[in-house]
Design an enzyme around this catalytic site. Structure first.
Site, PDB file in Angstrom:
ATOM      1  N   LYS A 174       0.745  -1.383  -0.145  1.00 24.61           N
ATOM      2  CA  LYS A 174       0.174  -0.010   0.242  1.00 24.61           C
ATOM      3  C   LYS A 174       0.880   1.342   0.110  1.00 24.61           C
ATOM      4  CE  LYS A 174      -3.539   2.653   0.586  1.00 24.61           C
ATOM      5  NZ  LYS A 174      -4.463   3.184  -0.193  1.00 24.61           N
ATOM      6  N   LYS A 242      -0.221  11.432   5.709  1.00 20.72           N
ATOM      7  CA  LYS A 242       0.016  10.257   6.578  1.00 20.72           C
ATOM      8  C   LYS A 242       0.541   9.176   5.734  1.00 20.72           C
ATOM      9  CE  LYS A 242      -3.296   7.573   6.987  1.00 20.72           C
ATOM     10  NZ  LYS A 242      -3.696   6.270   6.831  1.00 20.72           N
TER      11      LYS A 242
HETATM   12  P1  NAD Z   1     -12.452   8.263   7.987  1.00 22.06           P
HETATM   13  O1  NAD Z   1     -12.090   9.536   8.819  1.00 22.06           O
HETATM   14  O2  NAD Z   1     -13.755   8.820   7.140  1.00 22.06           O
HETATM   15  O3  NAD Z   1     -13.303   7.235   9.111  1.00 22.06           O
HETATM   16  C1  NAD Z   1     -12.463   6.714  10.103  1.00 22.06           C
HETATM   17  C2  NAD Z   1     -13.474   6.246  11.007  1.00 22.06           C
HETATM   18  O4  NAD Z   1     -12.756   5.618  12.092  1.00 22.06           O
HETATM   19  C3  NAD Z   1     -14.329   7.225  11.562  1.00 22.06           C
HETATM   20  O5  NAD Z   1     -15.809   6.668  11.693  1.00 22.06           O
HETATM   21  C4  NAD Z   1     -14.048   7.440  13.235  1.00 22.06           C
HETATM   22  O6  NAD Z   1     -15.276   7.599  13.875  1.00 22.06           O
HETATM   23  C5  NAD Z   1     -13.271   6.100  13.530  1.00 22.06           C
HETATM   24  N1  NAD Z   1     -12.457   6.159  14.484  1.00 22.06           N
HETATM   25  C6  NAD Z   1     -11.319   6.797  14.670  1.00 22.06           C
HETATM   26  N2  NAD Z   1     -10.576   6.595  15.607  1.00 22.06           N
HETATM   27  C7  NAD Z   1     -11.219   5.553  16.037  1.00 22.06           C
HETATM   28  C8  NAD Z   1     -11.319   4.943  17.406  1.00 22.06           C
HETATM   29  N3  NAD Z   1     -10.134   5.302  18.343  1.00 22.06           N
HETATM   30  N4  NAD Z   1     -12.151   3.828  17.793  1.00 22.06           N
HETATM   31  C9  NAD Z   1     -13.130   3.715  17.014  1.00 22.06           C
HETATM   32  N5  NAD Z   1     -13.554   4.489  15.893  1.00 22.06           N
HETATM   33  C10 NAD Z   1     -12.628   5.262  15.584  1.00 22.06           C
HETATM   34  O7  NAD Z   1     -11.429   7.706   7.147  1.00 22.06           O
HETATM   35  P2  NAD Z   1     -11.769   6.885   5.590  1.00 22.06           P
HETATM   36  O8  NAD Z   1     -11.495   7.699   4.498  1.00 22.06           O
HETATM   37  O9  NAD Z   1     -12.812   6.026   5.832  1.00 22.06           O
HETATM   38  O10 NAD Z   1     -10.374   6.046   5.921  1.00 22.06           O
HETATM   39  C11 NAD Z   1     -10.031   5.136   6.811  1.00 22.06           C
HETATM   40  C12 NAD Z   1      -8.585   4.401   6.334  1.00 22.06           C
HETATM   41  O11 NAD Z   1      -8.746   3.804   4.835  1.00 22.06           O
HETATM   42  C13 NAD Z   1      -7.440   5.227   6.408  1.00 22.06           C
HETATM   43  O12 NAD Z   1      -6.381   4.632   6.989  1.00 22.06           O
HETATM   44  C14 NAD Z   1      -7.227   5.802   4.864  1.00 22.06           C
HETATM   45  O13 NAD Z   1      -6.001   6.138   4.711  1.00 22.06           O
HETATM   46  C15 NAD Z   1      -7.603   4.712   4.183  1.00 22.06           C
HETATM   47  N6  NAD Z   1      -8.093   4.702   2.787  1.00 22.06           N
HETATM   48  C16 NAD Z   1      -8.875   5.725   2.561  1.00 22.06           C
HETATM   49  C17 NAD Z   1      -9.506   6.165   1.355  1.00 22.06           C
HETATM   50  C18 NAD Z   1     -10.380   7.101   0.994  1.00 22.06           C
HETATM   51  O14 NAD Z   1     -10.441   7.284  -0.051  1.00 22.06           O
HETATM   52  N7  NAD Z   1     -10.935   7.777   1.865  1.00 22.06           N
HETATM   53  C19 NAD Z   1      -9.014   5.190   0.402  1.00 22.06           C
HETATM   54  C20 NAD Z   1      -8.081   4.088   0.432  1.00 22.06           C
HETATM   55  C21 NAD Z   1      -7.761   3.953   1.797  1.00 22.06           C
END
Ligand code: NAD
Length: 306
Positions: A174, A242
């Site tokens: 990744k 990040k």
């Molecule tokens: P986001 O911020 O929309 O969602 C994260 C979720 O995690 C939120 O609902 C938050 O409430 C929850 N959370 C955070 N800390 C927490 C804790 N301590 N306990 C319980 N819940 C907790 O982020 P996202 O865009 O969904 O991304 C999630 C992961 O996927 C990241 O690592 C990101 O790099 C990766 N990612 C994102 C994308 C994208 O397009 N958004 C694409 C590929 C990978």
């Protein structure tokens, strides 16, 4: 049928959990932001803590922002580790689908294995659209046996699922994905600022290049966002920063130089200082516009007098 736990129900996690519920898996849910009503209405069960999820689930999926979030959800008070069975006859599997540090992932694997349970890292590419449509690309670090068990579950969320190797290798893959994506975003932004300042219509240029060797999904999707100046995420600058930080930390450990990655990270930092870390990562074009003292625009403005 195995019980599934899903922790982290944001932009990515919410639609991914929905596919599991609709695949008829009993699904136990937790998120710091609360469990969306849409998921409980479909049959998911909301839990009060990550520990409560682990007490119910055979397979626990994490989709959290960053490494410290995963560490907290796994090992803090009321975390997953406290809810895992102490009976070694019932090994559970944790699948971390967040994008986090491969170095810390190796620590997490060791700690979970010491508790008698399995750990796989399975970060994804394909963005919010891939999560909605269950077409994610999933890069898996797991033992052969664990991969065999989790593959049918991953197939409900993704289309291209590759077993890269042992636990930890999914996160390394990744990081490579994010290096390529970031450098391509930077290249597309540079090219669009360049053609626009030279007086060519960036829309026409984008269209022409999409038929040639410079074509890419990033030119197609993010190139359009750059020309239209629509920076609603999508994938946020703070998350991409990040990810480049993760790649640069690993490179430091390995003694590998990543000059393009370091430069792009620096441009993202400048972008955050001038604009907003919550914008889509295609907003990198804004900092290149500042350097050129020119805003990308679609109407043609001749700059060379005859
Ligand atoms: P986001 O911020 O929309 O969602 C994260 C979720 O995690 C939120 O609902 C938050 O409430 C929850 N959370 C955070 N800390 C927490 C804790 N301590 N306990 C319980 N819940 C907790 O982020 P996202 O865009 O969904 O991304 C999630 C992961 O996927 C990241 O690592 C990101 O790099 C990766 N990612 C994102 C994308 C994208 O397009 N958004 C694409 C590929 C990978």
């Amino acid at each position: 049928m195995k019980n599934i736990g899903f922790i982290g129900l944001g932009i990515m996690g919410k639609p991914m959990a929905r596919h599991l519920i609709q695949g008829n898996y009993p699904t136990y849910l937790y998120s710091r932001s609360g469990v969306p009503d849409e998921l409980t209405a479909l049959g998911g069960t909301a839990c009060a803590t990550p520990k409560a999820v682990a007490e119910q689930a055979d397979i626990i999926i994490l989709m959290l922002p960053d490494t410290p979030d995963v560490e907290k959800v796994l090992f803090a008070d009321n975390g997953v580790a406290q809810g895992l069975a102490t009976d070694s006859a019932r090994p559970q599997i944790i699948i971390d689908m967040s994008t986090i540090s491969p170095i810390k992932t190796r620590d997490f694997v060791t700690q979970i294995n010491q508790l008698g349970h399995d750990y796989a890292d399975a970060p994804v590419s394909g963005g919010d659209i891939g999560a909605q449509n269950a077409t994610l690309t999933i890069m898996v670090g797991a033992t052969e046996a664990v991969f065999g068990t989790i593959q049918p579950i991953l197939s409900l969320m993704g289309k291209t699922i590759t077993h890269i190797g042992e636990p930890g290798t999914g996160q390394t893959c990744k990081a490579a994905n994010q290096i390529i994506a970031a450098l391509t975003l930077e290249a597309v932004a540079e090219a669009l600022v360049f053609v626009s300042k030279a007086g060519a219509d960036p829309n026409k240029v984008r269209q022409a290049l999409l038929g040639g060797f410079a074509a890419s999904r990033i030119l197609e999707v993010h190139g359009k966002r750059m020309i239209d100046h629509t920076f609603t995420p999508g994938f946020r600058i703070d998350l991409h920063m990040k990810d480049l930080g993760i790649a640069l930390d690993c490179a430091t450990e390995l003694g590998v130089s990543l000059p393009g990655t370091a430069l792009t990270q620096s441009l993202y930092k400048a972008c955050v200082a001038q604009a907003d870390s919550q914008l889509d990562s295609s907003a990198i074009v804004c900092i290149l516009e500042k350097l050129a003292n020119h805003t990308v625009r679609s109407e043609v403005t001749p700059v060379y007098e005859a």
